[in-house]
Write a protein that holds these residues in place. Structure first.
Motif, mmCIF file in Angstrom:
data_model
loop_
_atom_site.group_PDB
_atom_site.id
_atom_site.type_symbol
_atom_site.label_atom_id
_atom_site.label_comp_id
_atom_site.label_asym_id
_atom_site.label_seq_id
_atom_site.Cartn_x
_atom_site.Cartn_y
_atom_site.Cartn_z
ATOM 1 N N ARG A 24 -14.777 -15.840 -11.964
ATOM 2 C CA ARG A 24 -15.345 -16.347 -10.709
ATOM 3 C C ARG A 24 -14.393 -16.122 -9.536
ATOM 4 N N GLU A 25 -13.139 -15.805 -9.846
ATOM 5 C CA GLU A 25 -12.152 -15.613 -8.793
ATOM 6 C C GLU A 25 -12.158 -14.200 -8.225
ATOM 7 N N ILE A 26 -13.017 -13.307 -8.771
ATOM 8 C CA ILE A 26 -13.081 -11.934 -8.265
ATOM 9 C C ILE A 26 -13.587 -11.950 -6.830
ATOM 10 N N LYS A 27 -12.822 -11.344 -5.948
ATOM 11 C CA LYS A 27 -13.194 -11.253 -4.545
ATOM 12 C C LYS A 27 -13.153 -9.790 -4.101
ATOM 13 N N VAL A 28 -13.763 -9.508 -2.977
ATOM 14 C CA VAL A 28 -13.751 -8.150 -2.446
ATOM 15 C C VAL A 28 -12.349 -7.849 -1.940
ATOM 16 N N PRO A 29 -11.655 -6.847 -2.495
ATOM 17 C CA PRO A 29 -10.289 -6.531 -2.051
ATOM 18 C C PRO A 29 -10.251 -6.171 -0.571
ATOM 19 N N ASP A 30 -9.237 -6.677 0.127
ATOM 20 C CA ASP A 30 -9.121 -6.384 1.559
ATOM 21 C C ASP A 30 -7.781 -5.746 1.907
ATOM 22 N N GLY A 31 -7.027 -5.318 0.889
ATOM 23 C CA GLY A 31 -5.758 -4.649 1.130
ATOM 24 C C GLY A 31 -4.566 -5.563 1.273
ATOM 25 N N THR A 32 -4.753 -6.843 1.057
ATOM 26 C CA THR A 32 -3.643 -7.789 1.265
ATOM 27 C C THR A 32 -3.056 -8.309 -0.054
ATOM 28 N N SER A 33 -3.703 -8.037 -1.170
ATOM 29 C CA SER A 33 -3.214 -8.579 -2.436
ATOM 30 C C SER A 33 -1.928 -7.868 -2.861
ATOM 31 N N LYS A 34 -1.193 -8.537 -3.740
ATOM 32 C CA LYS A 34 0.058 -7.985 -4.244
ATOM 33 C C LYS A 34 -0.181 -6.698 -5.016
ATOM 34 N N MET A 35 -1.257 -6.669 -5.814
ATOM 35 C CA MET A 35 -1.548 -5.473 -6.603
ATOM 36 C C MET A 35 -1.851 -4.280 -5.708
ATOM 37 N N GLU A 36 -2.642 -4.509 -4.646
ATOM 38 C CA GLU A 36 -3.030 -3.406 -3.772
ATOM 39 C C GLU A 36 -1.853 -2.822 -3.013
ATOM 40 N N ASN A 37 -0.798 -3.581 -2.879
ATOM 41 C CA ASN A 37 0.378 -3.099 -2.163
ATOM 42 C C ASN A 37 1.478 -2.617 -3.097
ATOM 43 N N SER A 38 1.197 -2.585 -4.400
ATOM 44 C CA SER A 38 2.185 -2.102 -5.360
ATOM 45 C C SER A 38 2.218 -0.576 -5.353
ATOM 46 N N PHE A 39 3.348 -0.037 -5.769
ATOM 47 C CA PHE A 39 3.512 1.418 -5.777
ATOM 48 C C PHE A 39 2.526 2.068 -6.741
ATOM 49 N N GLY A 40 2.367 1.481 -7.934
ATOM 50 C CA GLY A 40 1.475 2.061 -8.937
ATOM 51 C C GLY A 40 0.037 2.144 -8.459
ATOM 52 N N TYR A 41 -0.439 1.077 -7.818
ATOM 53 C CA TYR A 41 -1.812 1.053 -7.316
ATOM 54 C C TYR A 41 -2.001 2.129 -6.246
ATOM 55 N N LYS A 42 -1.056 2.198 -5.316
ATOM 56 C CA LYS A 42 -1.170 3.193 -4.241
ATOM 57 C C LYS A 42 -1.116 4.609 -4.799
ATOM 58 N N LEU A 43 -0.299 4.804 -5.830
ATOM 59 C CA LEU A 43 -0.199 6.126 -6.444
ATOM 60 C C LEU A 43 -1.540 6.538 -7.048
ATOM 61 N N LEU A 44 -2.190 5.613 -7.741
ATOM 62 C CA LEU A 44 -3.455 5.931 -8.409
ATOM 63 C C LEU A 44 -4.611 6.031 -7.419
ATOM 64 N N ILE A 45 -4.672 5.114 -6.457
ATOM 65 C CA ILE A 45 -5.790 5.126 -5.508
ATOM 66 C C ILE A 45 -5.731 6.353 -4.604
ATOM 67 N N ASN A 46 -4.534 6.914 -4.429
ATOM 68 C CA ASN A 46 -4.364 8.129 -3.622
ATOM 69 C C ASN A 46 -4.302 9.386 -4.482
ATOM 70 N N GLN A 47 -4.763 9.263 -5.721
ATOM 71 C CA GLN A 47 -4.856 10.406 -6.637
ATOM 72 C C GLN A 47 -3.520 11.121 -6.801
ATOM 73 N N TYR A 48 -2.481 10.310 -6.976
ATOM 74 C CA TYR A 48 -1.115 10.820 -7.138
ATOM 75 C C TYR A 48 -0.668 11.642 -5.918
ATOM 76 N N TYR A 49 -1.329 11.451 -4.802
ATOM 77 C CA TYR A 49 -1.028 12.126 -3.542
ATOM 78 C C TYR A 49 -1.190 13.642 -3.644
ATOM 79 N N ILE A 50 -1.916 14.090 -4.638
ATOM 80 C CA ILE A 50 -2.130 15.534 -4.779
ATOM 81 C C ILE A 50 -3.008 16.081 -3.656
ATOM 82 N N PRO A 51 -4.143 15.425 -3.296
ATOM 83 C CA PRO A 51 -4.907 15.912 -2.138
ATOM 84 C C PRO A 51 -4.065 15.937 -0.862
ATOM 85 N N TYR A 52 -3.197 14.928 -0.699
ATOM 86 C CA TYR A 52 -2.311 14.899 0.477
ATOM 87 C C TYR A 52 -1.360 16.094 0.447
ATOM 88 N N PHE A 53 -0.805 16.373 -0.728
ATOM 89 C CA PHE A 53 0.103 17.509 -0.866
ATOM 90 C C PHE A 53 -0.620 18.807 -0.530
#
Length: 640
Positions: free
Chosen positions: A520-549
């Motif tokens: 019941r605690e699931i909420k719509v992520p807004d970019g402020t949670s600890k997980m969303e600001n972790s390095f691992g999450y950013k790495l995966l959500i940005n597809q390992y930055y391959i499109p950026y590269f």
């Protein structure tokens, strides 16, 4: 039986041309009904051919007409229906028929309804040419046809910038890979003297191993592009910009499976170069894990399923690379059924949620979409590989092959990926169908899809459940063409421990996903949670930055180099040289134009000047001829 072959092949083309007649007209349902009916005819013909091949072991081979005949090169429009191609024909026509019928409801309010069905049927026709051709040239024609149609379908909503960008990305990335594939085909012809499968494969054992390695590498690069293997993978997730029926067709039965089919069809070549096969298997295992990791955190429902496709393609290539071609083809077939079901279910959810794709904005949809809920849940169970659904049999075979062949790293990677697959699949199911009804916060009133759309999906539901039970029948049929890859498990108890352990591991991942994402605690992520600001999450959500590269270091660099070549080389050197020559000729003509003024006095002056010039030249040449000896002596005296 030739009639069934031609009917299976050309029915989609007739449907495409029929819908094209109404391409510029307002939406008319017959433009969708007729192509769908013709796909049904193609499915019936393919079924009859399957029965023929299975019961008689006959290989049907026809040459419709001569295509290219020059010197020693002879390429006919030839088609073959054998134990391998007929399996692909069944998969393509069955899934395509379901998708066509489903799309009548899905695209009912789209202004491009007629145009959509023309592209869709042309797509199926191209895939049928690809799998039924008896030579590499015909395969390449179908290969390029599939690429062209995918461009038109991914960018179908061409007024949407992201759709046109995704279509161009898919088209360009596949053209890069197709250049390598074309080189591979040239190598085949150059060294065997033919492009016919049977003749080329018969000649290959006598060739130098280095040549065979290069053939295998270049052909596989083509497969990497079409099946979106790393590093040519980024287009696959972006292709979700197209209509959902397109996603179901591309990801389940056509296009992306073409690369696997190429490797399976070229199995006599890859059997001769096991080192290349091991590379294919290793890359497949890497891609399986690589894609699954990105699906863990993605918040786009269709992209999660797309990453799942990419991961399962990795499984198929792992099997093919280890020489288990029949296993790879079996997983291709089973995967087509439950993956198409997942995509079409996602299309139902999109319509219900007014094109919303974020599963965090859904929840509790099982109350209003019971049919879609059941179908997507069953498809997810099959994808996770839970007994006794289809995915269990095909995926378990791949794990078994990797283990028995002593490729323990590949086995471990694929086993771990199986757990990730179960987790992200049921993360999606839990977020969409269970928990709080979060969609109410956004004023959305969901509804179930049309009943005929659910009915159209039901064959896929049935096959996702029972397809695995055909394993032995399928094995007996296709191993008449493909090698059996005989292996023996010396300790059967080990096999059962592995199987039960895998099932427990996968079940644990499913239970963990449910527990985590039905809270019941699931909420719509807004970019402020600890997980969303972790390095691992950013790495995966940005597809390992391959499109950026790619964008920063390849696309921009190429664009800047092109700009320099255009402004500095093309405009100043090439254009400057051409324009300079033109200016010299123009100015010379402009200056000498006074000679033709028509004024008698002026023309007499030029005549006198010309006469003086000619006489002067005559005197000079005459003196030079008379005193040439003295001149030579004089010059030699000067030391010249």
């Amino acid at each position: 039986m030739e009639l069934f072959l031609y009917t299976a092949l050309f029915s989609p083309l007739v449907g495409s041309l029929f819908a094209a007649l109404f391409g510029a007209s307002p939406k008319i349902k017959i433009a969708g009904i007729v192509p769908s009916a013709l796909l049904g005819v193609s499915l019936f013909s393919s079924t009859m051919l399957l029965i023929l091949v299975f019961t008689t072991d006959i290989t049907l081979h026809v040459e419709m007409m001569t295509w290219i005949a020059t010197g020693d090169l002879y390429i006919p429009f030839g088609f073959v229906v054998d134990q391998v191609s007929v399996v692909m024909m069944m998969v393509v026509t069955l899934v395509s028929t379901v998708v066509h019928v489903y799309a009548i409801g899905y695209m009912e309010n789209d202004k491009g309804f007629n145009r959509f069905f023309s592209w869709l049927s042309a797509f199926v026709f191209s895939m049928m040419v690809l799998v039924m051709s008896d030579n590499f040239a015909g395969l390449f024609i179908g290969w390029e046809g599939v690429g062209l149609c995918s461009w038109g379908l991914i960018g179908f909503w061409y007024k949407k910038e992201s759709a046109t960008w995704a279509a161009n990305e898919a088209f360009i990335m596949n053209r890069i890979a197709d250049l390598a594939m074309l080189i591979g085909i040239f190598l085949v012809y150059w060294n065997t003297g033919t492009l016919q499968y049977y003749a080329a494969f018969t000649a290959m054992p006598s060739l130098d191993s280095a040549i065979l390695v290069w053939m295998g590498i270049f052909l596989f690069i083509g497969a990497m592009g079409k099946s979106a293997q790393f590093p040519l993978h980024t287009w696959l997730a972006d292709a979700m910009e197209g209509p959902t029926p397109v996603s179901a067709l591309i990801h389940a039965a056509t296009m992306v499976t073409a690369g696997v089919y190429l490797v399976v069809r070229a199995s006599p070549l890859y059997d001769l170069i096991p080192s290349v096969g091991l590379f294919i298997a290793s890359l497949g295992a890497f891609v399986a894990l690589f894609a699954a990791s990105m699906a863990l955190v993605n918040r786009d429902m269709k992209r999660v399923i797309a990453y799942s496709t990419l991961s399962q393609l990795g499984y198929m290539f792992a099997a093919a690379g280890l020489g288990a071609y029949w296993v790879a083809l079996f997983h291709l077939m089973a995967h087509a059924f439950f993956k198409a079901l997942l995509f079409l279910g996602a299309g139902n959810v999109m319509h219900a949620m007014h094109d919303e794709l974020d599963p965090f904005k859904m929840g509790g949809l099982n109350k209003v979409m019971k049919g879609t809920f059941v179908m997507m849940t069953v498809a997810s169970v099959a994808l996770a590989g839970i007994f006794p659904l289809a995915g269990f049999f095909s995926k378990d075979l791949i794990l078994e092959v990797a283990f028995v062949e002593n490729h323990y790293i590949i086995y471990s990677v694929l086993l771990f990926t199986a757990g990730l697959t179960a987790f992200y699949s049921f993360r999606l199911v839990a977020l969409i169908f269970h928990g709080e009804e979060r969609y109410k916060l956004f004023g959305i009133h969901p509804h179930e899809a049309h009943k005929f759309m659910l009915v159209a999906m039901s064959p896929l539901l049935l096959l996702a459940v029972i397809a695995g039970s055909f394993k032995m029948t399928y094995f007996e049929m296709v191993t008449k063409v493909l090698p059996e890859l005989e292996y023996h498990i010396h300790h059967p108890i080990t096999f059962w421990i592995m199987t039960i352990g895998t099932q427990l591991f996968v079940a644990g991942a499913i239970l963990y996903a449910y527990k985590k994402y039905t809270s019941r605690e699931i909420k719509v992520p807004d970019g402020t949670s600890k997980m969303e600001n972790s390095f691992g999450y950013k790495l995966l959500i940005n597809q390992y930055y391959i499109p950026y590269f790619y964008e920063e270091y390849l696309v921009k660099a190429y664009r800047e180099l092109s700009d320099v070549l255009w402004t500095k080389v093309d405009q100043k050197v090439v254009d400057g040289t051409v324009d300079g020559i033109a200016n010299i000729l123009y100015n010379t003509g402009d200056t000498t134009r006074v000679m033709q003024s028509g004024n008698l006095s002026t023309m007499l002056k030029w005549m006198v000047a010309g006469t003086v010039a000619l006489l002067s030249l005559a005197v000079v040449f005459g003196l030079a001829a008379r005193y040439s000896g003295e001149i030579k002596i004089f010059l030699s005296g000067l030391g010249v």
